[in-house]
Design a protein around this motif. Sequence first.
Motif, mmCIF file in Angstrom:
data_model
loop_
_atom_site.group_PDB
_atom_site.id
_atom_site.type_symbol
_atom_site.label_atom_id
_atom_site.label_comp_id
_atom_site.label_asym_id
_atom_site.label_seq_id
_atom_site.Cartn_x
_atom_site.Cartn_y
_atom_site.Cartn_z
ATOM 1 N N PHE A 71 0.818 -1.215 0.000
ATOM 2 C CA PHE A 71 0.000 0.000 0.000
ATOM 3 C C PHE A 71 0.849 1.262 0.000
ATOM 4 O O PHE A 71 1.878 1.334 0.663
ATOM 5 C CB PHE A 71 -0.958 -0.019 1.183
ATOM 6 N N LYS A 72 0.370 2.280 -0.750
ATOM 7 C CA LYS A 72 1.113 3.525 -0.939
ATOM 8 C C LYS A 72 0.346 4.773 -0.522
ATOM 9 O O LYS A 72 0.841 5.854 -0.697
ATOM 10 C CB LYS A 72 1.523 3.667 -2.413
ATOM 11 N N GLY A 73 -0.832 4.644 -0.029
ATOM 12 C CA GLY A 73 -1.591 5.844 0.311
ATOM 13 C C GLY A 73 -2.672 5.549 1.311
ATOM 14 O O GLY A 73 -2.843 4.418 1.761
ATOM 15 N N GLU A 74 -3.399 6.579 1.629
ATOM 16 C CA GLU A 74 -4.516 6.461 2.562
ATOM 17 C C GLU A 74 -5.727 5.864 1.848
ATOM 18 O O GLU A 74 -5.866 5.993 0.633
ATOM 19 C CB GLU A 74 -4.877 7.845 3.113
ATOM 20 N N PRO A 75 -6.610 5.244 2.594
ATOM 21 C CA PRO A 75 -7.825 4.682 1.978
ATOM 22 C C PRO A 75 -8.714 5.780 1.391
ATOM 23 O O PRO A 75 -8.777 6.893 1.920
ATOM 24 C CB PRO A 75 -8.543 4.006 3.152
ATOM 25 N N ILE A 76 -9.363 5.451 0.287
ATOM 26 C CA ILE A 76 -10.364 6.331 -0.313
ATOM 27 C C ILE A 76 -11.638 5.510 -0.514
ATOM 28 O O ILE A 76 -11.567 4.313 -0.778
ATOM 29 C CB ILE A 76 -9.898 6.955 -1.646
#
Length: 112
Positions: A71-76
């Motif tokens: 994972f590379k980012g925050e959840p959307i």
Amino acid sequence: MTIQSLQFRNGAVSLGSIFVSSWGYEQTNTYFYQVTALRGKKTAVLRRIAAQQVKADSSMSGELKPVPDDFKGEPITRRIRDEYESPSVFIESFERAIITDPSESHFYSSWG
């Protein structure tokens, strides 16, 4: 109760499903997103994941495959749309991602 899968007229979306987006003007940005949760009848929680280069056509283009669970980012949270050839989501107004097979590679190009 955790939802494991959602069925649509053009396919299914399950926990762990991978979506790919390909967009850009002078370059082709290719990003991958993984479904980490499903909510209700049409909503997915996605996180951007890493990509691995599997082919280089030149120093500025090639093919990428997703790296699940990196994972590379925050959840959307996005609504799944079923009016195209396969389930899709709009990440941003200019970026639409479609469901893809995680073993499939996708073209990218860069500028500069």
